[in-house]
Design an enzyme around this catalytic site. Structure first.
Site, PDB file in Angstrom:
ATOM      1  NE  ARG A  50      77.220  36.453  39.091  1.00 31.21           N
ATOM      2  CZ  ARG A  50      76.456  36.059  40.263  1.00 31.21           C
ATOM      3  NH1 ARG A  50      75.463  35.295  39.995  1.00 31.21           N
ATOM      4  NH2 ARG A  50      76.593  36.783  41.436  1.00 31.21           N
ATOM      5  CG  ASP A  52      75.788  30.918  30.723  1.00 31.48           C
ATOM      6  OD1 ASP A  52      76.004  31.365  31.771  1.00 31.48           O
ATOM      7  OD2 ASP A  52      75.224  31.137  29.815  1.00 31.48           O
ATOM      8  NE  ARG A 197      74.015  29.554  24.994  1.00 30.13           N
ATOM      9  CZ  ARG A 197      74.147  28.583  25.991  1.00 30.13           C
ATOM     10  NH1 ARG A 197      74.598  28.848  27.008  1.00 30.13           N
ATOM     11  NH2 ARG A 197      74.083  27.286  25.332  1.00 30.13           N
TER      12      ARG A 197
END
Length: 244
Positions: A50, A52, A197
């Site tokens: 998934r 972002d 991240r």
């Protein structure tokens, strides 16, 4: 009924992530719309990751169960004509009926790009995080070394993460530079929500001499998100490859 596995690359700049959402345009919705046009029926795909909003992919994977006579070698060409130009099907193969793109995945490789120069480049603005000050790559490599292994990565877990456990394993983190472009590749068995991240944001602070390289280990052991660096922008992140 066939079970087909697709490998797809996409520029995530205009999409609110991969997974379909009620009030936002996503990669999954674009692909499913293309498949509906091609197959003349409603379909639902199963994505492996998934990603972002704003995140890109070179090797995203999804599978689809469908009754179609289209040969696998022709599927990418046929489906690509129905998709936006920033989404490209790279490959299609027949897989076993019990194959599941998400649950059968083992390891993943992400890369993060940084454009390290005092003057930005208009050509990579959607694909790299621009940092003016020179980064110390040796210190970043030292800091990254403390993250190799199996640990509780709570310090690198974003709010909103609903994973049952924050235990994850990182196999490698490689940092390379060519001209002004720095590429950081991270391979692991799986990642928490925005974990990559946050790791990148922390290593960048190390490279800017705002965090000592050994401080990365302290951050890891603290199991406290407030101790880690900021979440790096989505534009520099790529899903490179998924292993099965």
């Amino acid at each position: 009924m066939r079970n087909l596995m697709f490998k797809v690359a996409y520029d995530g700049s205009k999409y609110h992530g991969f997974q379909r959402q009620d009030n936002a345009w996503t990669v999954q919705e674009a692909i499913e719309d293309g498949l509906k046009t091609l197959l003349k029926e409603d379909v639902k795909i199963i994505g492996a990751s998934r990603t972002d909003a704003g995140v890109h992919a070179k090797g995203q994977v999804f599978n689809l169960k469908v009754d179609t006579p289209i040969p696998v070698e022709r599927f990418p060409l046929a489906l690509n004509t129905k998709l936006p130009r920033d989404i490209i099907i790279i490959d299609t193969i027949d897989v076993d009926d019990d194959f599941h793109a998400r649950y059968n995945s083992k390891d993943k490789v992400y890369s993060y790009q940084i454009y390290n120069n005092n003057i930005p480049s208009p050509f990579v603005r959607n694909y790299a995080y621009h940092i003016k000050r020179k980064l110390d790559l040796n210190k970043m490599r030292e800091g990254a070394s403390y993250l190799i292994g199996k640990y509780d990565f709570s310090s690198f877990r974003s709010a909103g993460c609903n994973a049952k456990t924050s235990i994850r394993e990182i196999f490698s983190i490689d940092i390379e530079k060519s001209n002004n472009l720095i590429v950081i590749r991270i391979k692991g068995g799986g990642f928490l929500y925005k974990m990559v991240r946050i790791i990148m944001g922390t290593l960048i602070k190390v490279g800017l001499n705002k965090i000592d390289p050994k401080g990365v280990q302290k951050i890891l052991l603290a199991k406290d998100r407030q101790q880690a660096g900021p979440t790096a922008p989505a534009c520099g992140l790529f899903l490179e490859k998924i292993y099965y």
